[in-house]
Design a protein around this motif. Structure first.
Motif: not given
Ligand code: ZN
Ligand code: ZN
Length: 335
Positions: A47-54, A89-97
């Motif tokens: 998880c530490m290597e994955i950005p909040e959003w790619q 923009l289509m959609d705004t993301g999920s929980r904690n996004g």
């Protein structure tokens, strides 16, 4: 053109739309190119290597953003398209996004790249479910003078009004971003306010939660059946470069999915689906003759929603799996 020639042309036109689907020559016509990543960063075990959003640049005017599985196992995709006058923009993301920082950074990079000071942003949704609307409040509160927002709530009336859909769900709506016409196809069934979007510039069809490599949850079977038939009819004769949906739940092994709640999907299916998968999905639903049931195909499956469609112990097994995935999230590569 005289009447005789006109009737020949009309006849050829009819043939072109019926017998010759898509394009007459294998040069892509005027379709703007785009590429997808071989792997998404969310496929990594730590998880530490994955950005909040790619942020992935499909092409300089079309971006795909994927939420980290470490913030929510749904790890949805959102889509950002630019025209000369407006962005969508289509959609705004999920929980904690927490989409806003990545969104602002992407739009500001586009503005710098194009020597522009600002661009209005339309925010719309593939449908109203929480895993695609959770970021709404934060986006409405953005208040950035470089990015004035027009927000379309995921409701039937607001969607009809903004996109000019006279009759829901049978009519097609449109929005012109400036040199970029987007068709809006109402497809209720997975949810009440589901829409598909067809971007004429790239021939990409955004399938939302109705066509993606994974479990297609069907809440309203009759509505879903009609929506698929209309989506097949809409795409007939049109080029469809890629169908891009909101999730990946399928693995790269045919017929095999990742169970509900899976965060780490090292061998997931690619995001893009061809129109053939839409045809297959439509055939599957027709074959049920009005009686919904689970139906698994190579790249996609039909999952009617309701306790009567669950197998004994399934819900508990999914919950257990989700908890195990969370417990291991910092390093899925550890034994
Ligand atoms: Zn949904
Ligand atoms: Zn979803």
């Amino acid at each position: 053109m005289n009447r005789h020639l006109a009737s020949i042309a009309l006849g050829l036109g009819l043939i072109a739309t019926t017998a010759f689907a898509q394009l007459p020559q294998p040069n892509g016509g005027d379709i703007q190119r785009g590429t997808l990543p071989a792997r998404w960063l969310s496929q990594q075990p730590k998880c530490m290597e994955i950005p909040e959003w790619q942020v992935h640049e499909y092409n300089p005017e079309f971006y795909i953003l994927r939420q980290s599985p470490c913030t929510d196992f749904e790890k949805p995709f959102v889509f950002l398209l630019f025209g000369h006058n407006r962005a969508l923009l289509m959609d705004t993301g999920s929980r904690n996004g927490n989409l806003v920082p990545a969104l602002e950074h992407t739009i500001k990079s586009w503005l710098a790249r194009n020597n522009r000071a600002s661009i209005p942003l339309i925010v719309a949704h593939t449908h109203e479910h929480e895993d695609h609307t959770f970021g709404d409040a934060a986006i409405r509160a953005m208040n950035d003078p470089a990015i004035p927002v027009t927000f379309i709530p995921s409701e039937v009336e607001a969607t009809k009004k903004f996109f000019g859909i006279a009759n829901w769900p049978t009519d097609i709506g449109h929005v012109d971003l400036g040199g970029r016409m987007i068709d809006v196809i109402p497809i209720p069934g997975h949810s009440k306010v589901s829409i598909a979007m067809y971007d004429r510039n790239t021939a990409v069809l955004l399938g939302g939660d109705t066509v993606y490599p994974g479990r297609i949850y069907v809440a309203d079977f009759p509505a879903f059946t009609s929506s698929l038939a209309r989506l097949v009819a809409f795409t007939e004769g049109k080029p469809v470069a890629n169908i891009l949906g909101n999730h990946i739940e399928q693995s790269a092994t045919p017929f095999v999915d990742y169970p509900v709640g899976t965060m780490y999907q090292p061998n997931e299916h690619e995001l893009a689906l061809p129109r053939g998968t839409l045809l297959e999905l439509n055939e599957a639903v027709i074959s049920m003759h009005g009686t919904p049931r689970r139906y698994c195909m190579r790249d996609i499956s039909v999952w009617p929603v309701g306790p009567e469609f669950m197998t004994p112990g399934e819900e508990a097994a999914f919950k257990k799996h989700e908890a195990e995935e969370k417990a291991r999230m910092w390093d899925h590569s550890a034994p």
